[in-house]
Design a protein around this motif. Structure first.
Motif, PDB file in Angstrom:
ATOM      1  N   GLY A   4      13.195  18.231 -27.723  1.00 44.88           N
ATOM      2  CA  GLY A   4      14.157  17.526 -26.885  1.00 44.88           C
ATOM      3  C   GLY A   4      14.513  16.165 -27.443  1.00 44.88           C
ATOM      4  O   GLY A   4      15.681  15.776 -27.497  1.00 44.88           O
ATOM      5  N   THR A   5      13.482  15.436 -27.879  1.00 50.56           N
ATOM      6  CA  THR A   5      13.713  14.099 -28.443  1.00 50.56           C
ATOM      7  C   THR A   5      14.528  14.188 -29.730  1.00 50.56           C
ATOM      8  O   THR A   5      15.434  13.394 -29.971  1.00 50.56           O
ATOM      9  CB  THR A   5      12.370  13.397 -28.727  1.00 50.56           C
ATOM     10  N   GLY A   6      14.194  15.181 -30.568  1.00 51.04           N
ATOM     11  CA  GLY A   6      14.933  15.351 -31.813  1.00 51.04           C
ATOM     12  C   GLY A   6      16.398  15.674 -31.558  1.00 51.04           C
ATOM     13  O   GLY A   6      17.289  15.171 -32.250  1.00 51.04           O
ATOM     14  N   LEU A   7      16.626  16.515 -30.540  1.00 53.97           N
ATOM     15  CA  LEU A   7      17.999  16.876 -30.191  1.00 53.97           C
ATOM     16  C   LEU A   7      18.769  15.658 -29.692  1.00 53.97           C
ATOM     17  O   LEU A   7      19.922  15.443 -30.070  1.00 53.97           O
ATOM     18  CB  LEU A   7      17.999  17.969 -29.130  1.00 53.97           C
ATOM     19  N   MET A   8      18.107  14.848 -28.845  1.00 59.09           N
ATOM     20  CA  MET A   8      18.767  13.645 -28.329  1.00 59.09           C
ATOM     21  C   MET A   8      19.080  12.660 -29.453  1.00 59.09           C
ATOM     22  O   MET A   8      20.145  12.033 -29.461  1.00 59.09           O
ATOM     23  CB  MET A   8      17.903  12.978 -27.257  1.00 59.09           C
ATOM     24  N   ARG A 230      16.786   7.122 -22.186  1.00 60.07           N
ATOM     25  CA  ARG A 230      15.658   8.053 -22.307  1.00 60.07           C
ATOM     26  C   ARG A 230      14.901   7.831 -23.612  1.00 60.07           C
ATOM     27  O   ARG A 230      13.657   7.787 -23.635  1.00 60.07           O
ATOM     28  CB  ARG A 230      16.178   9.478 -22.225  1.00 60.07           C
ATOM     29  N   LEU A 231      15.615   7.670 -24.719  1.00 62.13           N
ATOM     30  CA  LEU A 231      14.969   7.431 -26.014  1.00 62.13           C
ATOM     31  C   LEU A 231      14.231   6.107 -26.024  1.00 62.13           C
ATOM     32  O   LEU A 231      13.139   6.004 -26.613  1.00 62.13           O
ATOM     33  CB  LEU A 231      16.011   7.457 -27.135  1.00 62.13           C
ATOM     34  N   SER A 232      14.805   5.103 -25.381  1.00 59.84           N
ATOM     35  CA  SER A 232      14.138   3.796 -25.305  1.00 59.84           C
ATOM     36  C   SER A 232      12.841   3.912 -24.533  1.00 59.84           C
ATOM     37  O   SER A 232      11.810   3.343 -24.930  1.00 59.84           O
ATOM     38  CB  SER A 232      15.062   2.786 -24.628  1.00 59.84           C
ATOM     39  N   LYS A 233      12.867   4.684 -23.458  1.00 59.16           N
ATOM     40  CA  LYS A 233      11.651   4.897 -22.668  1.00 59.16           C
ATOM     41  C   LYS A 233      10.598   5.648 -23.480  1.00 59.16           C
ATOM     42  O   LYS A 233       9.403   5.291 -23.457  1.00 59.16           O
ATOM     43  CB  LYS A 233      11.992   5.670 -21.406  1.00 59.16           C
ATOM     44  N   ASP A 234      11.025   6.687 -24.207  1.00 63.37           N
ATOM     45  CA  ASP A 234      10.096   7.441 -25.049  1.00 63.37           C
ATOM     46  C   ASP A 234       9.520   6.576 -26.153  1.00 63.37           C
ATOM     47  O   ASP A 234       8.332   6.684 -26.495  1.00 63.37           O
ATOM     48  CB  ASP A 234      10.807   8.641 -25.674  1.00 63.37           C
ATOM     49  N   ALA A 235      10.373   5.690 -26.734  1.00 64.51           N
ATOM     50  CA  ALA A 235       9.902   4.807 -27.808  1.00 64.51           C
ATOM     51  C   ALA A 235       8.847   3.842 -27.310  1.00 64.51           C
ATOM     52  O   ALA A 235       7.868   3.557 -28.004  1.00 64.51           O
ATOM     53  CB  ALA A 235      11.094   4.034 -28.396  1.00 64.51           C
ATOM     54  N   LYS A 236       9.007   3.348 -26.096  1.00 60.26           N
ATOM     55  CA  LYS A 236       8.004   2.450 -25.512  1.00 60.26           C
ATOM     56  C   LYS A 236       6.685   3.182 -25.331  1.00 60.26           C
ATOM     57  O   LYS A 236       5.611   2.640 -25.520  1.00 60.26           O
ATOM     58  CB  LYS A 236       8.495   1.917 -24.166  1.00 60.26           C
ATOM     59  N   GLY A 237       6.790   4.474 -24.966  1.00 59.01           N
ATOM     60  CA  GLY A 237       5.577   5.277 -24.807  1.00 59.01           C
ATOM     61  C   GLY A 237       4.840   5.489 -26.123  1.00 59.01           C
ATOM     62  O   GLY A 237       3.626   5.467 -26.193  1.00 59.01           O
ATOM     63  N   LEU A 238       5.639   5.648 -27.213  1.00 58.45           N
ATOM     64  CA  LEU A 238       5.035   5.814 -28.534  1.00 58.45           C
ATOM     65  C   LEU A 238       4.303   4.560 -28.967  1.00 58.45           C
ATOM     66  O   LEU A 238       3.218   4.608 -29.542  1.00 58.45           O
ATOM     67  CB  LEU A 238       6.119   6.176 -29.552  1.00 58.45           C
ATOM     68  N   VAL A 239       4.931   3.387 -28.674  1.00 55.97           N
ATOM     69  CA  VAL A 239       4.320   2.102 -29.048  1.00 55.97           C
ATOM     70  C   VAL A 239       3.041   1.880 -28.268  1.00 55.97           C
ATOM     71  O   VAL A 239       2.021   1.409 -28.776  1.00 55.97           O
ATOM     72  CB  VAL A 239       5.302   0.944 -28.793  1.00 55.97           C
ATOM     73  N   ALA A 240       3.092   2.233 -26.965  1.00 56.12           N
ATOM     74  CA  ALA A 240       1.929   2.045 -26.121  1.00 56.12           C
ATOM     75  C   ALA A 240       0.768   2.960 -26.587  1.00 56.12           C
ATOM     76  O   ALA A 240      -0.378   2.603 -26.531  1.00 56.12           O
ATOM     77  CB  ALA A 240       2.286   2.335 -24.675  1.00 56.12           C
TER      78      ALA A 240
END
Length: 240
Positions: A4-8, A230-240
């Motif tokens: 999903g992330t890759g598609l976005m 959505r990508l910004s939210k996912d990126a924050k999760g990756l950093v965390a």
């Protein structure tokens, strides 16, 4: 990275590339309006200059934002994506207002043009030192037209005491030569018979089509806004 992330991210890259192109198109349209629209400034109270400047500025901003969206999505940088989302939201609002105004004021501009052109034809006496005469000549030369509605306006609207109503100005001729418009006939193929108001109305229709395209672009940008958040939210999760 999930499917999903890759598609976005792919959608962000593709659509922001399109947005970048649209920004460049708006920028070019703004330049064209600024250069070609100067002859119409007087009959629509100089509104072509602010409109062209707005298109140029908005076009540049959209192009920059499109690039920012592509880069932010590829790197999945939460800060860049957040800035992209905020700026894109503001741009959407500006474009929405601009599109609505284009529809609202197109009829007003058409009426103003009709009144001004008719006044210039009524005052026409061939004296190129007069601003109204010179301006009308420029309009007819640049837009390949004659009169307000058609060439017969110089028979019906002009003052017979200052203008020979059997003539049309030389600027109505397809190939301008001295006295080429004198003693013209209704079937004369050497002059332009279409009125300048029709030309102006066609130009306004092009503006309306641009506004429609702008509204379609807004829908695409709303999708990008949602994806970027959505990508910004996912990126924050990756950093965390």
């Amino acid at each position: 990275m999930g499917l999903g992330t890759g598609l976005m991210k792919s959608l962000m890259f593709v659509f922001n590339g399109i947005v970048w192109v649209l920004g460049l198109v708006l920028f070019v349209v703004g330049i064209v309006v600024l250069v070609e629209g100067e002859n119409w400034n007087e009959i629509i109270d100089g509104k072509t200059v602010p409109v062209s400047v707005l298109l140029i500025i908005v076009g540049l901003v959209i192009a920059v934002v499109g690039f920012l969206g592509c880069f932010g999505a590829m790197k999945q940088n939460s800060g860049m994506l957040l800035v992209y989302a905020i700026v894109l939201g503001v741009i959407i609002l500006v474009q929405l207002v601009a599109g609505i105004l284009a529809f609202i004021f197109s009829d007003e501009a058409n009426s103003m043009a009709a009144e001004s052109l008719e006044e210039y034809v009524r005052e026409y006496d061939g004296d190129t030192n007069k601003q109204s005469v010179s301006f009308m000549n420029i309009i007819m030369e640049e837009f390949d037209c004659c009169g307000v509605n058609n060439a017969t306006d110089f028979l019906t609207l002009t003052n017979a005491t200052v203008w020979n109503q059997n003539n049309v100005p030389d600027s109505c001729c397809k190939v301008m030569t001295d006295q080429c418009g004198w003693q013209y006939r209704a079937d004369d193929d050497n002059i332009w018979h279409q009125g300048c108001l029709t030309k102006f109305t066609n130009m306004l229709m092009n503006v309306q089509y641009t506004a429609i395209a702008l509204l379609v672009a807004i829908l695409v940008q709303l999708i990008l806004l949602i994806i970027s958040c959505r990508l910004s939210k996912d990126a924050k999760g990756l950093v965390a």
